[in-house]
Write an enzyme that holds these catalytic residues in place. Structure first.
Site, PDB file in Angstrom:
ATOM      1  N   SER A  65       0.816  -1.216   0.000  1.00 17.68           N
ATOM      2  CA  SER A  65       0.000   0.000   0.000  1.00 17.68           C
ATOM      3  C   SER A  65       0.848   1.264   0.000  1.00 17.68           C
ATOM      4  O   SER A  65       1.918   1.305   0.613  1.00 17.68           O
ATOM      5  CB  SER A  65      -0.883  -0.018   1.251  1.00 17.68           C
ATOM      6  OG  SER A  65      -1.456   1.233   1.450  1.00 17.68           O
ATOM      7  N   TYR A  69      -1.422  -0.882  10.518  1.00 16.07           N
ATOM      8  CA  TYR A  69      -1.737  -1.493   9.220  1.00 16.07           C
ATOM      9  C   TYR A  69      -0.546  -1.347   8.266  1.00 16.07           C
ATOM     10  O   TYR A  69      -0.082  -2.318   7.670  1.00 16.07           O
ATOM     11  CB  TYR A  69      -2.990  -0.841   8.629  1.00 16.07           C
ATOM     12  CG  TYR A  69      -3.190  -1.119   7.158  1.00 16.07           C
ATOM     13  CD1 TYR A  69      -3.501  -2.402   6.704  1.00 16.07           C
ATOM     14  CD2 TYR A  69      -3.050  -0.095   6.205  1.00 16.07           C
ATOM     15  CE1 TYR A  69      -3.667  -2.648   5.339  1.00 16.07           C
ATOM     16  CE2 TYR A  69      -3.214  -0.338   4.855  1.00 16.07           C
ATOM     17  CZ  TYR A  69      -3.526  -1.616   4.425  1.00 16.07           C
ATOM     18  OH  TYR A  69      -3.673  -1.874   3.079  1.00 16.07           O
ATOM     19  N   LYS A  89       2.289  -4.108   6.444  1.00 12.35           N
ATOM     20  CA  LYS A  89       2.629  -4.204   5.005  1.00 12.35           C
ATOM     21  C   LYS A  89       4.147  -4.129   4.815  1.00 12.35           C
ATOM     22  O   LYS A  89       4.721  -4.892   4.037  1.00 12.35           O
ATOM     23  CB  LYS A  89       1.949  -3.082   4.223  1.00 12.35           C
ATOM     24  CG  LYS A  89       0.439  -3.213   4.137  1.00 12.35           C
ATOM     25  CD  LYS A  89       0.032  -4.369   3.248  1.00 12.35           C
ATOM     26  CE  LYS A  89      -1.457  -4.574   3.187  1.00 12.35           C
ATOM     27  NZ  LYS A  89      -1.868  -5.846   2.593  1.00 12.35           N
TER      28      LYS A  89
HETATM   29  P1  NAD Z   1     -11.041  -6.461   1.106  1.00  7.48           P
HETATM   30  O1  NAD Z   1     -11.226  -6.419   2.567  1.00  7.48           O
HETATM   31  O2  NAD Z   1     -12.216  -6.188   0.244  1.00  7.48           O
HETATM   32  O3  NAD Z   1     -10.386  -7.858   0.658  1.00  7.48           O
HETATM   33  C1  NAD Z   1      -9.519  -8.583   1.490  1.00  7.48           C
HETATM   34  C2  NAD Z   1     -10.050 -10.005   1.566  1.00  7.48           C
HETATM   35  O4  NAD Z   1      -9.186 -10.790   2.388  1.00  7.48           O
HETATM   36  C3  NAD Z   1     -11.443 -10.064   2.185  1.00  7.48           C
HETATM   37  O5  NAD Z   1     -12.278 -10.807   1.331  1.00  7.48           O
HETATM   38  C4  NAD Z   1     -11.217 -10.765   3.517  1.00  7.48           C
HETATM   39  O6  NAD Z   1     -12.341 -11.531   3.901  1.00  7.48           O
HETATM   40  C5  NAD Z   1      -9.998 -11.615   3.226  1.00  7.48           C
HETATM   41  N1  NAD Z   1      -9.166 -11.952   4.401  1.00  7.48           N
HETATM   42  C6  NAD Z   1      -8.671 -11.101   5.331  1.00  7.48           C
HETATM   43  N2  NAD Z   1      -7.919 -11.777   6.211  1.00  7.48           N
HETATM   44  C7  NAD Z   1      -7.937 -13.084   5.833  1.00  7.48           C
HETATM   45  C8  NAD Z   1      -7.328 -14.263   6.336  1.00  7.48           C
HETATM   46  N3  NAD Z   1      -6.546 -14.256   7.417  1.00  7.48           N
HETATM   47  N4  NAD Z   1      -7.538 -15.442   5.693  1.00  7.48           N
HETATM   48  C9  NAD Z   1      -8.336 -15.474   4.580  1.00  7.48           C
HETATM   49  N5  NAD Z   1      -8.930 -14.388   4.063  1.00  7.48           N
HETATM   50  C10 NAD Z   1      -8.728 -13.201   4.685  1.00  7.48           C
HETATM   51  O7  NAD Z   1      -9.856  -5.456   0.738  1.00  7.48           O
HETATM   52  P2  NAD Z   1      -9.348  -4.957  -0.687  1.00  7.48           P
HETATM   53  O8  NAD Z   1      -9.654  -3.505  -0.790  1.00  7.48           O
HETATM   54  O9  NAD Z   1      -9.801  -5.896  -1.744  1.00  7.48           O
HETATM   55  O10 NAD Z   1      -7.781  -5.087  -0.460  1.00  7.48           O
HETATM   56  C11 NAD Z   1      -7.056  -6.227  -0.859  1.00  7.48           C
HETATM   57  C12 NAD Z   1      -5.608  -6.064  -0.398  1.00  7.48           C
HETATM   58  O11 NAD Z   1      -5.082  -4.842  -0.919  1.00  7.48           O
HETATM   59  C13 NAD Z   1      -5.470  -5.966   1.119  1.00  7.48           C
HETATM   60  O12 NAD Z   1      -4.312  -6.668   1.497  1.00  7.48           O
HETATM   61  C14 NAD Z   1      -5.299  -4.490   1.362  1.00  7.48           C
HETATM   62  O13 NAD Z   1      -4.536  -4.224   2.520  1.00  7.48           O
HETATM   63  C15 NAD Z   1      -4.550  -4.041   0.116  1.00  7.48           C
HETATM   64  N6  NAD Z   1      -4.755  -2.626  -0.224  1.00  7.48           N
HETATM   65  C16 NAD Z   1      -6.021  -2.137  -0.400  1.00  7.48           C
HETATM   66  C17 NAD Z   1      -6.209  -0.781  -0.703  1.00  7.48           C
HETATM   67  C18 NAD Z   1      -7.592  -0.216  -0.884  1.00  7.48           C
HETATM   68  O14 NAD Z   1      -7.751   1.018  -0.855  1.00  7.48           O
HETATM   69  N7  NAD Z   1      -8.621  -1.007  -1.085  1.00  7.48           N
HETATM   70  C19 NAD Z   1      -5.101   0.059  -0.842  1.00  7.48           C
HETATM   71  C20 NAD Z   1      -3.818  -0.489  -0.664  1.00  7.48           C
HETATM   72  C21 NAD Z   1      -3.659  -1.832  -0.360  1.00  7.48           C
END
Ligand code: NAD
Ligand code: UDP
Length: 347
Positions: A132, A156, A160
């Site tokens: 991120s 958080y 990362k």
């Molecule tokens: P999201 O919460 O929609 O998706 C993450 C998924 O991981 C969810 O479906 C959740 O149920 C699953 N999950 C979490 N912990 C778990 C575990 N221990 N075992 C199995 N499943 C698990 O989030 P997103 O927006 O799709 O983000 C995806 C990734 O990208 C994340 O790692 C997030 O930190 C990173 N990210 C997101 C953003 C953003 O703005 N959306 C920005 C930068 C980084």
């Protein structure tokens, strides 16, 4: 065609990426605990990719290492050994991570370590990891490149950075050849143009775009604009918003880049390089969708920064990829999803 494990494949970015991978003909194993998502999204993916729906969903938590081992064993048994992993699974709320740091370290870091252990056990050493832009923390630079100092201001972001470091250690120290790409996303927003899948935050949205969408659908009365005294074009916060399908396609490009490589470790910013203020985004949303977004100017949000824009030159040069959709597409597609699914996947 190769089999790919997508952890967190039911989530916002994971589900859109699954669609791009399915369209390309990959066989997918999706692992998700659904702690922050609904597996109803898989039904939608099936409808959207009738011809190429080669996906097996295994519900479970990455912290359960024997479950993970079973996933890899099952893939091997059905003659579809997992060749590579896209690792989205993780908790992602900055404010929640400040309140519940242990939960974040446990879920994100222990879950990732388990995954890497099992990958090593099954000689699967190709991975694209969701990092991120928030790991850069406070900076005075307008455009942030990958060389900028990494100093996250919350648990958080720390998780990362830690996972990136573990991956770097694996790359440097493992006797075997790991191929690793860490993608540092800026602000993914919008939805697939079909309006069938999109972002479905649980509870009150923390992020700007889903909040605007929920004001537009009248689930929320008005938008609170956090801060109007930043040194930006109109005083409101500036971010780099990237269409979710451009981000999904970046994953495809990243994965296919790694296939051709030997040992590799790379960190890439994934953004558009274009900054947009809160009020600019509100105006584009209103104009594109012919609606009104009432808002009030409020105090700055704790921990916020004024401006965060990607220097994305490295990604453009290395991946055979560039963002193709603009802010109007983002607002049109995001609204199409919200309008068709006012309460997300559940209702
Ligand atoms: P999201 O919460 O929609 O998706 C993450 C998924 O991981 C969810 O479906 C959740 O149920 C699953 N999950 C979490 N912990 C778990 C575990 N221990 N075992 C199995 N499943 C698990 O989030 P997103 O927006 O799709 O983000 C995806 C990734 O990208 C994340 O790692 C997030 O930190 C990173 N990210 C997101 C953003 C953003 O703005 N959306 C920005 C930068 C980084
Ligand atoms: N923001 C806002 N109201 C909201 C949510 C966010 O004014 O309800 C602002 C926030 O202060 C920032 C921008 O919108 O300037 C983007 O915030 P978001 O949480 O979406 O992304 P991040 O800050 O994590 O990059």
């Amino acid at each position: 065609m190769k089999s790919i494990l997508v952890t967190g494949g039911c989530g916002f970015i994971g589900s859109h990426t699954c669609l791009s991978l399915l369209e390309k003909g990959y066989y997918l194993f999706v692992v998700d605990s659904c702690v922050n998502s609904s597996d109803q999204v898989l039904r939608k993916l099936k409808n959207l990719s009738i011809i190429n729906f080669k996906l097996k969903y295994l519900k479970g938590d990455l912290r359960d290492i024997s479950f993970l081992r079973r996933v890899f064993e099952e893939a091997k048994k059905c003659n579809k050994p997992i060749s590579s992993v896209i690792h989205f699974a993780g908790l992602k709320s900055i404010s929640e991570s400040i309140r519940y740091p242990l939960e974040y370290w446990d879920n994100n870091v222990i879950g990732s370590i388990n995954l890497f252990k099992i990958m090593e056990e099954f000689s699967c050493r190709t991975i694209v990891f969701s990092s991120s832009a928030c790991i850069y923390g406070l900076t005075n630079q307008t455009f942030i490149n990958e060389e900028c100092e990494v100093k996250p201001t919350n648990p958080y972001g720390q998780t990362k950075v830690t996972i990136e470091k573990i991956l770097k250690d694996l790359f440097v120290n493992s006797l075997s050849e790991w191929k690793i790409l860490c993608l540092r996303y800026f602000n993914p927003v919008g939805a697939h143009h079909s309006g069938e899948i999109g972002e479905d935050p649980i509870g009150v949205p923390n992020n700007l775009f889903p909040y605007i969408s929920q004001v537009a659908i009248k689930r929320r009365k008005e938008l609170d604009v956090f801060g109007s005294d930043w040194k930006t074009i109109d005083g409101t916060g500036v971010r780099d918003y990237i269409h979710i399908m451009d981000l999904a396609e970046a994953h495809l490009a990243a994965l296919e880049y790694l296939f051709d490589k030997k040992k590799n470790f790379l960190v890439l910013n994934i953004g558009t390089g274009i900054g947009t203020s809160v009020l600019e985004l509100v105006k584009i949303f209103e104009k594109t969708n012919n609606c009104k977004i009432p808002y009030k100017l409020k105090m700055r949000r704790t921990g916020d920064v004024g401006s965060v824009i990607a220097d994305n030159k490295k990604a453009l040069a290395i991946l055979n990829w560039s963002p193709k959709r603009n802010l109007e597409d983002i607002c049109k597609d995001g609204w199409n999803w919200q309008k068709n699914n006012p309460y997300g996947f559940q209702k």
